[in-house]
Design an enzyme around this catalytic site. Structure first.
Site, short mmCIF file in Angstrom:
data_model
loop_
_atom_site.label_atom_id
_atom_site.label_comp_id
_atom_site.label_asym_id
_atom_site.label_seq_id
_atom_site.Cartn_x
_atom_site.Cartn_y
_atom_site.Cartn_z
N ARG A 15 0.80 -1.23 0.00
CA ARG A 15 0.00 0.00 0.00
C ARG A 15 0.84 1.28 0.00
NH1 ARG A 15 -4.26 0.24 4.39
NH2 ARG A 15 -3.32 -1.52 5.46
N ASN A 169 -4.20 -5.84 19.78
CA ASN A 169 -2.80 -6.26 19.78
C ASN A 169 -1.93 -5.29 19.00
OD1 ASN A 169 -0.44 -7.81 19.89
ND2 ASN A 169 -1.03 -9.00 18.08
N ALA A 362 28.29 41.67 0.82
CA ALA A 362 27.17 41.12 0.05
C ALA A 362 27.64 40.57 -1.29
CB ALA A 362 26.14 42.23 -0.18
N ASN A 368 34.58 27.55 -5.49
CA ASN A 368 35.29 26.39 -4.92
C ASN A 368 35.44 25.23 -5.89
OD1 ASN A 368 32.49 26.04 -4.84
ND2 ASN A 368 32.63 24.54 -3.20
C1 UD1 Z 1 -0.39 -8.06 13.16
C2 UD1 Z 1 -0.94 -8.92 14.28
C3 UD1 Z 1 -2.24 -8.31 14.81
C4 UD1 Z 1 -1.97 -6.89 15.28
C5 UD1 Z 1 -1.34 -6.06 14.16
C6 UD1 Z 1 -0.90 -4.74 14.71
C7 UD1 Z 1 -0.31 -11.23 13.80
C8 UD1 Z 1 -0.75 -12.52 13.27
N1 UD1 Z 1 -1.21 -10.25 13.77
O1 UD1 Z 1 -1.31 -8.11 12.10
O2 UD1 Z 1 -2.75 -9.06 15.88
O3 UD1 Z 1 -3.17 -6.29 15.72
O4 UD1 Z 1 -0.18 -6.73 13.63
O5 UD1 Z 1 -0.44 -3.94 13.66
O6 UD1 Z 1 0.80 -11.12 14.26
N2 UD1 Z 1 6.06 -9.47 8.74
C9 UD1 Z 1 7.18 -10.15 8.32
N3 UD1 Z 1 7.04 -11.35 7.75
C10 UD1 Z 1 5.83 -11.94 7.59
C11 UD1 Z 1 4.69 -11.27 8.02
C12 UD1 Z 1 4.85 -10.02 8.59
O7 UD1 Z 1 8.30 -9.64 8.46
O8 UD1 Z 1 5.81 -13.06 7.07
C13 UD1 Z 1 6.23 -8.14 9.35
C14 UD1 Z 1 5.60 -7.06 8.51
O9 UD1 Z 1 6.58 -6.54 7.63
C15 UD1 Z 1 5.19 -6.06 9.56
C16 UD1 Z 1 4.85 -6.92 10.78
O10 UD1 Z 1 5.51 -8.14 10.57
O11 UD1 Z 1 6.24 -5.20 9.93
C17 UD1 Z 1 3.35 -7.15 10.96
O12 UD1 Z 1 2.82 -7.81 9.84
P1 UD1 Z 1 1.42 -7.44 9.25
O13 UD1 Z 1 1.20 -8.25 8.05
O14 UD1 Z 1 1.28 -5.97 9.13
O15 UD1 Z 1 0.47 -7.98 10.41
P2 UD1 Z 1 -1.01 -7.57 10.62
O16 UD1 Z 1 -1.87 -8.37 9.72
O17 UD1 Z 1 -1.15 -6.12 10.61
#
Ligand code: UD1
Ligand code: MG
Length: 451
Positions: A15, A169, A362, A368
């Site tokens: 996004r 969370n 001024a 340079n």
């Molecule tokens: C996650 C939480 C959710 C919480 C929310 C808060 C889980 C399953 N869910 O959901 O409960 O309310 O964050 O923002 O944990 N990432 C990786 N590798 C992966 C997946 C994710 O590095 O395989 C990283 C993403 O880059 C990101 C973070 O983990 O920085 C969170 O991942 P994202 O997909 O945003 O989780 P949410 O679905 O938002």
């Protein structure tokens, strides 16, 4: 407490609509990942592991710049947050202590909040960071029973009753390393998104008879950045916090909302910042300085009592000693100005040193650059550089020397000498009047011809 910091940063950030990995987008001049690393640094971690995937090489290079001791591990495919933490398993195989998991796209968790989590860890096997969401949207919901966290239910898997819960969370989790990795090994992907959810750790810990709790923080701290709009919101949050912190330290800001700070801006007490001032990275302003409106500063140092602007530009390596004056439309780059030196109008001073109490007139330019290399201009103490002097570097102007206005200085000027380097003036009596008459008659003739 011996602690390892694991930051999840492998996601693509679709996004953001960007070629840059999401976690490298900047807030206040530093990548959001670096902000997250700085939050985590408050716990003084013995190990730092960054889990990267999309844009691995650029993420790795950025991490190395900021913390050469951090380990960057690859999560090739993004199969969920538990799968991401699992990518850090090998890097932490020999580690004894706690692991705190942060998200690289959630950069504003306060150090105090992490400290409260560490306190709660004493009586609990797992501590999760939650927040009361104004709009719980698609966040995972925290199912509490008193102080005990029973489960985290992802929005996609939640019942209507669970979706009505507003305690959500943040993603931050703290647990003992060995037990965390053993629980992660049990996590399956039989859920609505077919992902390995880190949040399943909570249910597994409960099944093992372990106690789990949640610590609450302000929603602002858990802002997750998924789009350019969120990025702008994050910038605003950062700026508001940073401006307040400076004002609390004794800095005057006449119109704080118009002052842009960097993650590392340092400003001493009793300094006055007028409206519309931009601080890029690496700026230090000592006490009692005055930065006037519409000035742009980066990578520079301004000493006590100096006055900068309005409309001044200080670029990297600008080093202003006490009581220096830099006025409107003046650019300073990689240059040292000693005590009381003045450059008040329309000048460029680059790759130079200017001695104490010298006055730069001024329109002065330190020339340079010869098109290939940069050269230095050295100006001594109490020198007077006449307006519109071109100083063709490398060149030295001695202590107490003067250059005549409009001079092009290509040779060194000895101390106390006057350098005149301009064409000699010739006055021709009555010539201007004659010239005007000639031109006017030409115009009359041309106007007639064109009718
Ligand atoms: C996650 C939480 C959710 C919480 C929310 C808060 C889980 C399953 N869910 O959901 O409960 O309310 O964050 O923002 O944990 N990432 C990786 N590798 C992966 C997946 C994710 O590095 O395989 C990283 C993403 O880059 C990101 C973070 O983990 O920085 C969170 O991942 P994202 O997909 O945003 O989780 P949410 O679905 O938002
Ligand atoms: Mg998210």
């Amino acid at each position: 407490m011996n602690i390892a910091l694991v930051i999840l940063a492998a996601g693509k950030g679709t996004r953001m609509k960007s070629d840059l990995p999401k976690v490298l987008h900047e807030i206040a001049g530093a990548p959001m990942l670096v902000h997250a690393m700085q939050s985590g640094a408050a716990l003084d971690p013995a190990r730092v592991v960054i889990v990267a995937g999309h844009g691995f090489d650029t993420v790795k290079a950025t991490v190395a710049d900021h913390d050469p001791d951090a380990t960057v591990v690859l999560q090739e495919e993004q199969k969920g947050t538990a799968h991401a933490v699992d990518a850090a398993r090998e890097a932490l195989a020999d580690f004894e202590g706690d692991v705190i998991v942060l998200f690289g796209d959630t950069p504003f968790v306060r150090p105090e909040t992490l400290a409260r989590m560490a306190d709660a860890r004493g009586e609990n096997a797992v501590v999760v960071l939650g927040f009361e969401a104004a709009d719980p949207g698609k966040y995972g919901r925290l199912v509490m029973q008193g102080n005990s966290l029973e489960a985290i239910v992802e929005y996609a898997d939640a019942t209507d009753e669970q979706r009505a819960i507003s305690f959500c969370n943040s993603g931050v989790m703290l647990a003992d390393s060995k037990s965390l990795f053993s629980m992660i090994a049990e996590i399956e992907s039989d859920n609505a998104q077919e992902e390995y959810y880190l949040t399943d750790v909570v249910g597994i810990a409960r099944d093992r008879g372990l106690s789990v709790t949640a610590v609450a923080c302000d929603e602002e701290e858990t802002l997750g950045i998924n789009s350019r709009l969120h990025l702008a919101d994050a910038e605003e949050i950062f700026q508001t916090r940073a401006r307040r912190a400076l004002m609390e330290l004794g800095v005057t800001m006449q119109q704080p909302a118009t002052v842009m700070l960097s993650h590392d801006t340092v400003i001493g007490r009793d300094t006055i910042i007028e409206p519309n001032v931009y601080f890029g990275p690496g700026v230090t302003i000592e006490s009692g300085a005055h930065i006037r409106a519409f000035s742009h500063l980066e990578g520079c140092h301004v000493s006590r009592g100096a006055i900068v602007g309005p409309y001044a530009r200080l670029r990297p390596g600008a080093e202003l000693a006490e009581d220096v004056r830099i006025g409107n439309f003046v650019e300073i780059k990689n240059a040292t100005l000693d005590e009381g030196a003045k450059v008040n109008h329309l000048s460029y001073i680059g790759d130079a040193s200017v001695g104490a109490a010298s006055n730069i007139g001024a329109g002065t330019v330190t020339c340079n650059y010869d098109g290939v290399m940069k050269h230095k201009t050295t100006i001594g103490k109490s020198a007077f550089i006449g307006s519109d002097t071109m100083l063709v570097a490398p060149v030295t102007v001695g202590d107490g020397a003067m250059t005549a206005s409009g001079s092009v200085i290509t040779q060194d000027v000895p101390a106390e000498a006057l350098a005149l380097a301009r064409a000699k003036q010739v006055n021709k009596a009555g010539m201007a009047r004659k010239l005007f008459e000639l031109l006017k008659s030409k115009k009359v003739k041309r106007d007639k011809e064109s009718v």
